[in-house]
Design an enzyme around this catalytic site. Structure first.
Site, short mmCIF file in Angstrom:
data_model
loop_
_atom_site.label_atom_id
_atom_site.label_comp_id
_atom_site.label_asym_id
_atom_site.label_seq_id
_atom_site.Cartn_x
_atom_site.Cartn_y
_atom_site.Cartn_z
N GLU A 109 -26.65 25.36 21.68
CA GLU A 109 -25.94 24.26 21.24
C GLU A 109 -26.39 23.21 22.35
O GLU A 109 -26.48 23.64 23.47
CB GLU A 109 -24.54 24.48 21.08
CG GLU A 109 -23.94 23.73 19.89
CD GLU A 109 -22.60 23.81 19.56
OE1 GLU A 109 -22.28 24.27 18.69
OE2 GLU A 109 -21.63 23.90 20.62
N CYS B 298 -25.82 17.32 27.31
CA CYS B 298 -25.21 18.88 28.00
C CYS B 298 -26.15 19.71 27.39
O CYS B 298 -26.26 20.03 26.27
CB CYS B 298 -23.97 19.09 27.72
SG CYS B 298 -23.33 20.76 28.26
N CYS C 184 -24.87 34.32 28.43
CA CYS C 184 -24.91 34.39 30.08
C CYS C 184 -24.55 36.08 30.31
O CYS C 184 -23.80 36.73 29.87
CB CYS C 184 -23.78 33.52 30.37
SG CYS C 184 -23.77 33.33 32.30
N CYS D 185 -17.07 35.51 32.95
CA CYS D 185 -15.96 34.78 33.11
C CYS D 185 -15.18 34.80 32.05
O CYS D 185 -15.37 34.69 30.80
CB CYS D 185 -16.20 33.29 33.47
SG CYS D 185 -17.66 33.09 34.79
N CYS E 75 -14.48 32.28 29.41
CA CYS E 75 -15.44 31.44 28.76
C CYS E 75 -16.12 32.15 27.53
O CYS E 75 -16.29 33.55 27.71
CB CYS E 75 -16.65 31.24 29.68
SG CYS E 75 -18.07 30.60 29.19
N GLY F 52 -25.15 29.53 29.78
CA GLY F 52 -25.78 30.36 30.62
C GLY F 52 -25.78 29.78 32.13
O GLY F 52 -25.05 28.78 32.61
N GLU F 53 -25.95 30.67 33.07
CA GLU F 53 -25.97 30.42 34.61
C GLU F 53 -27.34 29.68 34.75
O GLU F 53 -28.21 30.39 35.13
CB GLU F 53 -25.51 31.46 35.11
CG GLU F 53 -25.60 31.52 36.58
CD GLU F 53 -25.14 30.31 37.41
OE1 GLU F 53 -23.73 29.96 37.16
OE2 GLU F 53 -25.75 29.60 37.99
N SER G 268 -24.58 22.67 37.12
CA SER G 268 -23.34 23.51 37.09
C SER G 268 -23.58 24.84 37.32
O SER G 268 -24.18 25.53 36.68
CB SER G 268 -22.44 23.34 35.75
OG SER G 268 -21.34 24.02 36.14
N SER H 147 -18.23 25.65 39.58
CA SER H 147 -17.14 25.98 38.63
C SER H 147 -16.27 26.88 39.50
O SER H 147 -16.32 28.31 39.71
CB SER H 147 -17.54 26.87 37.59
OG SER H 147 -18.38 26.29 36.86
N ASN I 167 -10.56 24.84 26.91
CA ASN I 167 -11.23 24.70 25.33
C ASN I 167 -10.81 26.13 24.87
O ASN I 167 -11.70 26.92 25.02
CB ASN I 167 -12.25 24.34 25.38
CG ASN I 167 -13.02 24.12 23.90
OD1 ASN I 167 -12.03 24.19 23.00
ND2 ASN I 167 -14.22 24.20 23.95
N CYS J 297 -15.73 23.59 15.73
CA CYS J 297 -16.96 24.17 16.53
C CYS J 297 -17.11 25.34 15.65
O CYS J 297 -18.48 25.68 15.25
CB CYS J 297 -16.50 24.46 17.95
SG CYS J 297 -18.03 25.28 18.81
N1 SAH Z 1 -22.63 28.86 33.88
C1 SAH Z 1 -22.46 27.69 34.53
C2 SAH Z 1 -22.77 26.45 33.61
C3 SAH Z 1 -22.08 26.32 32.27
S1 SAH Z 1 -20.58 26.65 31.84
C4 SAH Z 1 -21.08 27.50 35.06
O1 SAH Z 1 -20.36 28.48 35.01
O2 SAH Z 1 -20.82 26.66 35.83
C5 SAH Z 1 -19.90 24.64 32.29
C6 SAH Z 1 -18.49 24.63 32.67
O3 SAH Z 1 -17.68 24.82 31.38
C7 SAH Z 1 -18.28 25.44 33.80
O4 SAH Z 1 -17.28 24.88 34.86
C8 SAH Z 1 -17.46 26.38 32.88
O5 SAH Z 1 -16.61 27.17 33.82
C9 SAH Z 1 -16.51 25.57 32.09
N2 SAH Z 1 -15.97 26.31 30.94
C10 SAH Z 1 -16.54 27.60 30.47
N3 SAH Z 1 -15.72 27.98 29.52
C11 SAH Z 1 -14.61 26.91 29.09
C12 SAH Z 1 -13.77 26.82 28.31
N4 SAH Z 1 -13.52 27.50 27.55
N5 SAH Z 1 -12.96 25.71 28.40
C13 SAH Z 1 -13.09 24.64 29.30
N6 SAH Z 1 -14.14 25.09 30.29
C14 SAH Z 1 -14.89 25.82 30.28
FE1 SF4 Z 2 -19.60 31.03 30.95
FE2 SF4 Z 2 -20.75 29.72 33.28
FE3 SF4 Z 2 -19.30 31.89 33.52
FE4 SF4 Z 2 -21.75 32.26 32.25
S1 SF4 Z 2 -21.31 31.44 34.37
S2 SF4 Z 2 -19.69 33.18 31.75
S3 SF4 Z 2 -21.67 30.31 31.04
S4 SF4 Z 2 -18.17 30.00 32.65
#
Ligand code: SAH
Ligand code: SF4
Length: 406
Positions: free
Chosen positions: A114, A127, A134, A138, A141, A199-200, A231, A253, A330, A373
């Protein structure tokens, strides 16, 4: 006697697309057509201009390239983009596209990612994703629950920008769709890029780097490096290289101020704890008050949202040129977390604000389509049961909240 089986008629393989490729790959594409070595730079430069300045979708418009060579290009290659499987437009102008990537082999029906466009008055932020799924997990996420994971190629990362500009009519001579909300400063519609989708990015370093080389190239897409935010969940050993070789703005993050809690929210913390992560931030090449690091902090009810957490956050970041981005959580189906109450977020942001960090809470954008979504995905699911595995796994629209300044 042995029966002869008729040989199956193989479907012709689709022509490889040139969209998203770097200069060296474009040169190789010409070399494969027998173009002499001494012409390769010039030819690649011409093609580059058509691909990334004009957004050409057909070889026939490439009038600086002779007719005969254009025909040979068209015989061997295509200008195909990832297919737009679904598009959603929010009342606030946010646009979300579900992109189907082309198949990478006989068992791949085309993964889906997406991509989200968030217009504001003075900028338009796209974005984009760096991986399908990934490998990190986390716990808050949705992307982290996805089983299917692969790196996106550099071309697939670039192609997200191309498709967004196609859909927005953001090429010379093109026009935005009727009624579209786009930045009103008269310039481009995609001015900023955030690597905050699925993704990371630092686990796909080489491809992200190559892709950013294409999107920042001044003879093409021309997005400034300071208008790109990468990020990361905290892949400490890659942070310095990211600064030196990609030169984007950095977002971390963080989400917790204690290792014990961050270990559960961002399990990568067990490998690279908060202190080592913050050291890497202090040493991030080019970091300064003009080039601050954004710290993302997702607001999870009763988990990390107390006034004490806020004060601790401020204390931790002391001495680091920082911006703080509070992200309302979210929620997704099956998650055990809830978003903090609005008053709690306000209280938290007040403490952060008093410590000198401006406008920390980002208003969620595209709420109406974010709410839908799952719907976008489940509708697609009905159409193509084969894609279920990928669709169920969730798609990283979470980054929609985390638009960085700059
Ligand atoms: N993997 C990278 C980039 C993608 S995630 C990272 O983790 O930074 C982009 C941002 O969205 C990150 O700060 C992540 O922690 C946050 N994120 C992931 N899931 C989320 C959710 N359900 N609600 C709000 N933010 C979220
Ligand atoms: Fe989600 Fe970023 Fe964590 Fe991967 S690294 S699981 S995309 S928050």
């Amino acid at each position: 006697m042995t029966a002869t089986t008729p040989s199956p008629i193989a479907a012709p393989a689709p022509k490889p697309s040139l969209v998203g490729l770097g200069r060296a790959e474009l040169k190789a594409a010409f070399a494969a057509l027998g173009v002499p070595e001494r012409e390769l730079n010039m030819r690649a430069g011409q093609l580059w201009h058509w691909l990334y300045f004009h957004g050409a979708t057909d070889f026939s418009v490439m009038t600086t390239i002779g007719k005969e060579l254009r025909a040979r290009l068209a015989d061997a290659y295509s200008l195909a983009r990832p297919a737009v499987a679904a598009e959603q437009v929010s009342q606030d102008g946010t646009r979300k596209w579900l992109l189907r990537l082309s198949s990478t082999g006989p068992h791949d029906r085309g993964a889906e990612i997406e991509c989200v466009y968030i217009p504001e008055v003075d900028r338009g932020t796209l974005c984009i994703s760096s991986q399908v799924g990934c490998t990190l997990t986390c716990t808050f996420c949705h992307t982290g629950t996805q089983k299917l994971v692969r790196n996106l190629s550099a071309a697939e990362i670039v192609a997200q920008v191309i498709v967004a500009r196609d859909r927005l009519g953001d090429w010379p001579g093109a026009a935005p769709p009727d009624g579209a909300f786009v930045p009103s400063d008269g310039g481009r519609f995609v001015t900023n890029i955030v690597l905050m989708g699925m993704g990371e990015p630092l686990y796909n370093f080489d491809n992200v780097k190559a892709a950013m080389d294409v999107v920042t190239d001044g003879e093409g897409l021309s997005v400034g490096r300071r208008r790109i935010t990468l990020s990361t969940s905290g892949v400490v050993p890659m942070i310095e290289r990211a600064g030196e070789e990609i030169g984007a703005m950095l977002a971390i993050s963080l989400h917790a101020t204690r290792d014990e809690l961050r270990d559960t929210l961002v399990p990568l913390n067990k490998k690279y704890p908060i202190a080592t992560l913050l050291d890497a931030c202090r040493n991030y090449p080019g970091v300064s008050n003009a080039k601050r690091i954004t710290f993302e902090y997702v607001m999870l009810k009763g988990v990390n949202d107390s006034p004490r957490d806020a004060r601790e956050l401020v204390r931790l970041l002391k001495g680091i040129p920082a911006k703080i981005n509070l992200i309302p959580f979210n929620p997704w189906p099956g998650t055990k977390y809830e978003c903090s109450d609005w008053e709690t977020i306000e209280q938290f942001s007040e403490i952060v604000f008093k410590a000198g960090y401006a406008s920390p809470v980002r208003t969620p954008r595209g709420r109406d389509i974010l709410a839908a979504c799952g719907q976008l995905k489940s509708e697609t699911e009905k159409l193509r049961a084969r894609a279920r595995m990928m669709l169920e796994s969730g798609i990283g629209a979470e980054g929609i909240y985390a638009v960085a300044d700059g």
